[in-house]
Design a protein around this motif. Structure first.
Motif, PDB file in Angstrom:
ATOM      1  N   THR A   1      74.053  53.807  88.762  1.00 51.95           N
ATOM      2  CA  THR A   1      74.200  52.441  88.258  1.00 51.95           C
ATOM      3  C   THR A   1      72.862  51.761  87.957  1.00 51.95           C
ATOM      4  OG1 THR A   1      76.294  52.227  89.426  1.00 51.95           O
ATOM      5  CG2 THR A   1      75.245  50.185  88.707  1.00 51.95           C
ATOM      6  N   PRO A   2      71.860  51.848  88.835  1.00 56.35           N
ATOM      7  CA  PRO A   2      70.595  51.134  88.565  1.00 56.35           C
ATOM      8  C   PRO A   2      69.673  51.820  87.557  1.00 56.35           C
ATOM      9  CG  PRO A   2      70.842  51.631  90.919  1.00 56.35           C
ATOM     10  CD  PRO A   2      71.904  52.369  90.193  1.00 56.35           C
ATOM     11  N   ILE A   3      70.001  53.020  87.118  1.00 50.64           N
ATOM     12  CA  ILE A   3      69.080  53.794  86.296  1.00 50.64           C
ATOM     13  C   ILE A   3      68.760  53.114  84.966  1.00 50.64           C
ATOM     14  CG2 ILE A   3      68.717  56.012  85.125  1.00 50.64           C
ATOM     15  CD1 ILE A   3      68.512  56.049  88.244  1.00 50.64           C
ATOM     16  N   ALA A   4      69.740  52.547  84.300  1.00 52.17           N
ATOM     17  CA  ALA A   4      69.485  51.882  83.022  1.00 52.17           C
ATOM     18  C   ALA A   4      68.486  50.740  83.188  1.00 52.17           C
ATOM     19  CB  ALA A   4      70.788  51.379  82.413  1.00 52.17           C
ATOM     20  N   GLN A   5      68.636  49.942  84.239  1.00 52.98           N
ATOM     21  CA  GLN A   5      67.697  48.832  84.477  1.00 52.98           C
ATOM     22  C   GLN A   5      66.309  49.369  84.815  1.00 52.98           C
ATOM     23  OE1 GLN A   5      68.191  45.392  84.093  1.00 52.98           O
ATOM     24  NE2 GLN A   5      65.962  45.468  84.234  1.00 52.98           N
ATOM     25  N   LEU A   6      66.256  50.441  85.590  1.00 52.69           N
ATOM     26  CA  LEU A   6      64.967  51.042  85.916  1.00 52.69           C
ATOM     27  C   LEU A   6      64.239  51.511  84.657  1.00 52.69           C
ATOM     28  CD1 LEU A   6      65.869  52.972  89.148  1.00 52.69           C
ATOM     29  CD2 LEU A   6      63.841  51.565  88.864  1.00 52.69           C
ATOM     30  N   LYS A   7      64.976  52.108  83.751  1.00 49.60           N
ATOM     31  CA  LYS A   7      64.373  52.558  82.492  1.00 49.60           C
ATOM     32  C   LYS A   7      63.819  51.367  81.708  1.00 49.60           C
ATOM     33  CE  LYS A   7      66.962  56.817  81.836  1.00 49.60           C
ATOM     34  NZ  LYS A   7      67.943  57.535  80.999  1.00 49.60           N
ATOM     35  N   GLN A   8      64.559  50.283  81.676  1.00 46.79           N
ATOM     36  CA  GLN A   8      64.086  49.080  80.971  1.00 46.79           C
ATOM     37  C   GLN A   8      62.825  48.532  81.636  1.00 46.79           C
ATOM     38  OE1 GLN A   8      67.295  46.261  80.858  1.00 46.79           O
ATOM     39  NE2 GLN A   8      68.392  47.367  79.262  1.00 46.79           N
TER      40      GLN A   8
END
Length: 96
Positions: free
Chosen positions: A80-87
């Protein structure tokens, strides 16, 4: 470095502006350090410490923590947090 500011997360984070912000981010980093001493697999502590470091313009520390958080989240099966981490990591890239 992009101009966007990273929030520290949690209640009251939106009030972290002005002269006292740096002090609050440093205190938050101290708390995350303590949490990581208790549990070195605490992905969220790495994530939030990275965001606090980013706000202090400690880019090398921020990137290291965000990458570590990403690795731990994946190991723990939490995507779940991966997309935000990439941003967040994208925002920390130097501007060309």
């Amino acid at each position: 470095m992009a101009a966007a500011s990273f929030g520290a997360g949690g209640a009251g984070a939106s009030s972290w502006t002005g002269a006292g912000a740096a002090s609050q981010y440093r205190r938050a980093i101290t708390c995350f350090n303590q949490a990581l001493q208790l549990d070195s697999q605490f992905a969220e502590a790495y994530y939030n410490r990275g965001r606090a470091s980013a706000n202090l313009r400690r880019i090398t520390d921020a990137v290291a923590d965000l990458v570590k958080a990403s690795e731990l989240y994946l190991e723990q099966g939490n995507t779940t947090p991966i997309a935000q981490l990439k941003q967040d990591l994208e925002q920390l890239k130097p501007q060309k």
